[in-house]
Motif scaffolding. Structure first.
Motif, PDB file in Angstrom:
ATOM      1  N   ASP A 303       0.835  -1.210   0.000  1.00 30.21           N
ATOM      2  CA  ASP A 303       0.000   0.000   0.000  1.00 30.21           C
ATOM      3  C   ASP A 303       0.864   1.253   0.000  1.00 30.21           C
ATOM      4  O   ASP A 303       0.562   2.245  -0.666  1.00 30.21           O
ATOM      5  CB  ASP A 303      -0.953  -0.018   1.195  1.00 30.21           C
ATOM      6  CG  ASP A 303      -1.996  -1.116   1.029  1.00 30.21           C
ATOM      7  OD1 ASP A 303      -2.483  -1.281  -0.099  1.00 30.21           O
ATOM      8  OD2 ASP A 303      -2.283  -1.836   2.003  1.00 30.21           O
ATOM      9  N   GLU A 307       1.247   4.305  -3.077  1.00 30.08           N
ATOM     10  CA  GLU A 307       1.299   5.766  -2.919  1.00 30.08           C
ATOM     11  C   GLU A 307       2.567   6.335  -3.557  1.00 30.08           C
ATOM     12  O   GLU A 307       2.543   7.372  -4.208  1.00 30.08           O
ATOM     13  CB  GLU A 307       1.247   6.157  -1.436  1.00 30.08           C
ATOM     14  CG  GLU A 307      -0.113   5.976  -0.796  1.00 30.08           C
ATOM     15  CD  GLU A 307      -1.248   6.564  -1.632  1.00 30.08           C
ATOM     16  OE1 GLU A 307      -1.199   7.750  -1.974  1.00 30.08           O
ATOM     17  OE2 GLU A 307      -2.192   5.812  -1.953  1.00 30.08           O
ATOM     18  N   ARG A 344      -6.554   2.836  -6.899  1.00 32.64           N
ATOM     19  CA  ARG A 344      -6.063   4.146  -6.461  1.00 32.64           C
ATOM     20  C   ARG A 344      -6.265   5.195  -7.555  1.00 32.64           C
ATOM     21  O   ARG A 344      -6.617   6.349  -7.276  1.00 32.64           O
ATOM     22  CB  ARG A 344      -4.583   4.024  -6.082  1.00 32.64           C
ATOM     23  CG  ARG A 344      -3.928   5.294  -5.603  1.00 32.64           C
ATOM     24  CD  ARG A 344      -4.510   5.758  -4.279  1.00 32.64           C
ATOM     25  NE  ARG A 344      -3.859   6.988  -3.835  1.00 32.64           N
ATOM     26  CZ  ARG A 344      -4.219   8.202  -4.244  1.00 32.64           C
ATOM     27  NH1 ARG A 344      -5.218   8.361  -5.086  1.00 32.64           N
ATOM     28  NH2 ARG A 344      -3.578   9.272  -3.785  1.00 32.64           N
TER      29      ARG A 344
END
Ligand code: NDP
Length: 510
Positions: A303, A307, A344
């Motif tokens: 995760d 980003e 995302r």
């Protein structure tokens, strides 16, 4: 403008009606959501109708009176009319810089120079909102980036190099550091104010004077900086700013009375400048293109990596020389990671650069949008699988959807050429050796990223990746104390830190 071929059976473009428009809380409970517009006010910026050249401490029209218009890429509307310098104006600017180097700025002690640089840094901080709004209007970058990254970093650079101005003896122990003289500095449009700061701050700290040429699509923050130079009361001629076409950049770089050339921009123009100054005594630093590999191993915190990958390629619309445009993922986690990335991507907000919620703003120019469109079309034509999330693009302006390609081969143009847009190419690898081989399989060598839980693997990869900067478990982190620059066709020389200072001094024996 080149058009995209029809999506193939493997292309996915999510349509607006497929996107989620509510948060599901189970049992039929759904709370609809939408971001309210949060535009930053423009009235902090007072645009002049006409901007002159900044030569010898004054704003002057171009010889012959030529002008060009700078537009807002998010609306395609004109922002201001700017003087179009000729070779004659460049000659005047170089003469002013030489005079200041001999008679005023070059005569000041390091301590005095430091005071001016601290003053510039303070003024940039005080006027930060004005600079951030203007930068977003002129370049198309989201306000949250100009406000939180570009402008604070620019002020930091002046602050940092102000600290060195009276300590050159400590920076280069046992040697005497002398300024090179007059520096010609040519900067691009992706980080207009920040590139100005990277160039001007170390040059002035070391006692040089400068003539700076901003990019033609983004001249306004440099011209506002001219205001700061006046406000800080720098001796006339210390900083000169000439706006105009690329050709005056070449005239400036090859000017016989210039001692140092610093260029950031495309590899193509960098090579031309290299040829132009070859055989002269000019010092040269070139910061050129990139095609960075962002390497994710199977033990990486996924995760966090997502980003970092998003930041690495979609920050500043991907118009970043060190953007992580090639994602190399270990095969065993590729599907999981790509699914997470697609999730995302669906939350990225594209639109008005002045909206505080915008993640991806406008592409800087029509020409750049055409280049991105053409390269993305080549990716589809060559057989890669395209994915773009649903998002409504504004009707006017130069916007491009965040794009992700899977099934990419190393031979594809999208894996080899610098796209300079929000486009990520995903490739896979099985072993660390294969990752290194693929990461280094490029003519560029500016930056790279490594994502893994193992410190030993980071150190191993860092020593094998041919890149000037390697980020570990992060991406696109910048600091004035840290040198930045490339290998191979990404150029040579370093900016930032003591290395950046070194590029503006001549070292003599005591
Ligand atoms: P350029 O390299 O043309 O522009 C960079 C700067 O050089 C601008 O100030 C430009 O002025 C100036 N310039 C242009 N021609 C000459 C010349 N012959 N001699 C001296 N200076 C010159 O980049 P582009 O704007 O054309 O962008 C093309 C591609 O370059 C992008 O798609 C991207 O791939 C890459 N690029 C890389 C950057 C980086 O940071 N490494 C930054 C920008 C682009 P003017 O604006 O007036 O033409």
């Amino acid at each position: 403008m080149p058009t995209m071929p029809e999506p193939t059976s493997t292309s996915v473009v999510v349509t607006p009606d497929q996107r989620p428009n509510s948060w599901g809380f189970g049992d039929g409970q759904e709370i609809p959501w939408e971001y309210a517009p949060a535009p930053e006010a423009r009235d902090i910026v007072t645009l002049k109708e006409r901007y002159g050249l900044f030569i010898n401490g004054r704003s002057v029209p171009a010889t012959g009176g030529g002008t060009f218009v700078s537009i807002d890429p998010s609306t395609e509307l004109p922002l201001a009319t700017v003087a179009k310098a000729t070779d004659v104006d460049v000659d005047k600017a170089v003469r002013a810089a030489r005079r200041a180097q001999r008679r005023s700025w070059g005569q000041l002690s390091g301590r005095e120079r430091a005071k001016y640089l601290f003053r510039i840094s303070r003024i940039l901080q005080e006027r930060s909102r004005e600079f951030a709004v203007l930068e977003s209007m002129d370049s198309g970058k989201p306000i949250k980036e100009s406000r939180d990254v570009d402008v604070p970093l620019a002020a930091n650079h002046f602050w940092y190099y102000a600290g060195w101005a009276d300590k050159l003896d400590y920076a280069f122990p046992g040697r005497v550091a002398k300024p090179l003289g007059v520096a010609a500095q040519i900067i691009p449009w992706n980080f207009p104010l920040l590139m100005l700061a990277w160039k001007i701050a170390p040059a002035l700290a070391a006692g040089n004077t400068v003539v700076l040429k901003p990019a033609s699509t983004t001249p306004l923050s440099a011209l506002l900086f001219a205001d700061v130079v006046q406000q800080a009361d720098l001796p006339p001629g210390t900083v000169n700013i000439v706006t105009g076409p690329g050709e005056i950049g070449m005239h400036l770089a090859t000017h016989p009375d210039v001692d140092k050339v610093a260029f950031t921009g495309s590899t193509e123009i960098g090579k031309k400048i290299g040829r132009g100054v070859a055989g002269s005594n000019k010092a040269l630093t070139l910061e050129l293109g990139g095609k960075a590999a962002n390497v994710v191993f199977d033990d990486a915190p996924l995760d966090q990596a997502v980003e970092g990958i998003v930041n690495g390629i979609y920050f500043n619309q991907g118009e970043v020389c060190c953007a992580g445009s090639r994602l190399l993922v270990q095969e065993s986690i590729a599907d999981t990671l790509v699914d997470k990335l697609k999730d995302r991507l669906s939350t990225i907000r594209v639109g008005d650069p002045l909206d505080k919620n915008t993640d991806v703003g406008a592409i800087n120019s029509k020409a750049q949008l055409e280049k991105i469109t053409e390269l993305v079309a080549s990716g589809v034509a060559e057989g890669a699988d395209l994915y773009q999330p649903a998002c409504d693009l504004p009707e006017r302006g130069y916007f491009f959807r965040p794009t992700l390609f899977t099934n990419v081969a190393q031979s594809h143009r999208i894996a080899r050429e610098e796209i300079f847009g929000p486009v990520l190419s995903v490739l896979t690898f099985r072993t660390p050796d294969e990752a290194v081989e693929k990461a280094n399989n490029t003519r560029y060598g500016l930056s790279a990223g490594v994502w893994t839980d193992k410190g030993s693997r980071i150190l191993e990869m860092v020593s094998r990746l041919q890149a000037g900067v390697v980020w570990a478990n992060t991406f696109n982190k910048f600091d004035p104390t840290s040198p930045f620059g490339g290998y191979k066709e990404s150029g040579f020389g370093r900016e930032g830190g003591m290395h950046g200072l070194h590029a503006y001094v001549r070292l003599e024996d005591r």
